[in-house]
Enzyme design. Sequence first.
Site, mmCIF file in Angstrom:
data_model
loop_
_atom_site.group_PDB
_atom_site.id
_atom_site.type_symbol
_atom_site.label_atom_id
_atom_site.label_comp_id
_atom_site.label_asym_id
_atom_site.label_seq_id
_atom_site.Cartn_x
_atom_site.Cartn_y
_atom_site.Cartn_z
ATOM 1 N N HIS A 33 0.846 -1.198 0.000
ATOM 2 C CA HIS A 33 0.000 0.000 0.000
ATOM 3 C C HIS A 33 0.883 1.251 0.000
ATOM 4 C CE1 HIS A 33 -2.814 3.084 1.240
ATOM 5 N NE2 HIS A 33 -3.766 2.287 0.792
ATOM 6 N N GLU A 75 -4.155 1.902 -7.368
ATOM 7 C CA GLU A 75 -4.498 3.004 -6.467
ATOM 8 C C GLU A 75 -3.677 4.239 -6.826
ATOM 9 O OE1 GLU A 75 -6.523 1.508 -2.632
ATOM 10 O OE2 GLU A 75 -4.409 1.748 -2.219
HETATM 11 P P1 PGA Z 1 -9.649 5.820 0.224
HETATM 12 O O1 PGA Z 1 -8.453 4.784 0.502
HETATM 13 O O2 PGA Z 1 -10.818 5.011 -0.249
HETATM 14 O O3 PGA Z 1 -9.885 6.457 1.552
HETATM 15 O O4 PGA Z 1 -9.160 6.766 -0.807
HETATM 16 C C1 PGA Z 1 -8.179 3.733 -0.362
HETATM 17 C C2 PGA Z 1 -6.878 3.095 0.023
HETATM 18 O O5 PGA Z 1 -5.932 3.824 0.376
HETATM 19 O O6 PGA Z 1 -6.755 1.856 -0.002
#
Ligand code: PGA
Length: 251
Positions: free
Chosen positions: A94, A163
């Site tokens: 992440h 992401e």
């Molecule tokens: P968010 O986070 O939905 O708050 O943008 C997603 C993530 O970081 O996995």
Amino acid sequence: MKKLIAANWKMNKTADEAVSFMKEFQNLVRDGKNADIAICPPFTALSAVSAELKKSNIKLGAQNMHFENAGAFTGEISPLMLKEMGCHYVILGHSDRREMGENDSLINKKVISALKHGLTPILCIGETHEQRVKDETQDVLENQLIKCLQNVGEIKKVVIAYEPIWAISKGNPNQKAATKDDAEDAHLFIRKLLEGMYDEKSAKETRIIYGGSMKPENAKELLSMRNIDGGLVGNASLDAKSFAEIVKSAK
Ligand code: PGA
């Protein structure tokens, strides 16, 4: 393929709060058969959430792990410990963790170790705002995928989470997500990369999910895109009603 909607709670919810959430959420989604659902609480709430999931289709996930089974690694958690808690998934790489110093070669070790222990890695990749502006998105994604997937044979057992770092809410509910078209472009690009690294069939059967400010207001359109196989939801997964709505919009 069924969509996967995964909650990434990050460093939120005590075990007690997690149990209250699970009771409310399970009431709202009932059998939740229209999508595969995963809850990734902090380590300290894994056991409590696991107990709540005994008779449920919802799967448990962790947010990180060490690649070794045991040893002198103060503060770390091993894949064996996650298995013992009943985890099915583990989020790896992440951007929150990359910011704290995790690099692709470490993440690669974790992916291999997770697979060895029968855990499904949710491997996060994505570009920063600066990289996107400089038109480096594709290079960044390719580089991360190649390095994180080195010596990973069975790609279908990995979930890729795209992401874009610039779209992650960091707790701000007003943060904008990627548009459905920008997200779809990146997902298609990732799928093509996997096709080159593996083969067409495997690439087609690998889940590529989107993360970054997914919420009830935008989930339906994001999840309707051809190459978006689900969502990794942070902020909007902390509230049972909003997470249940996202799950329901995944058909
Ligand atoms: P968010 O986070 O939905 O708050 O943008 C997603 C993530 O970081 O996995």
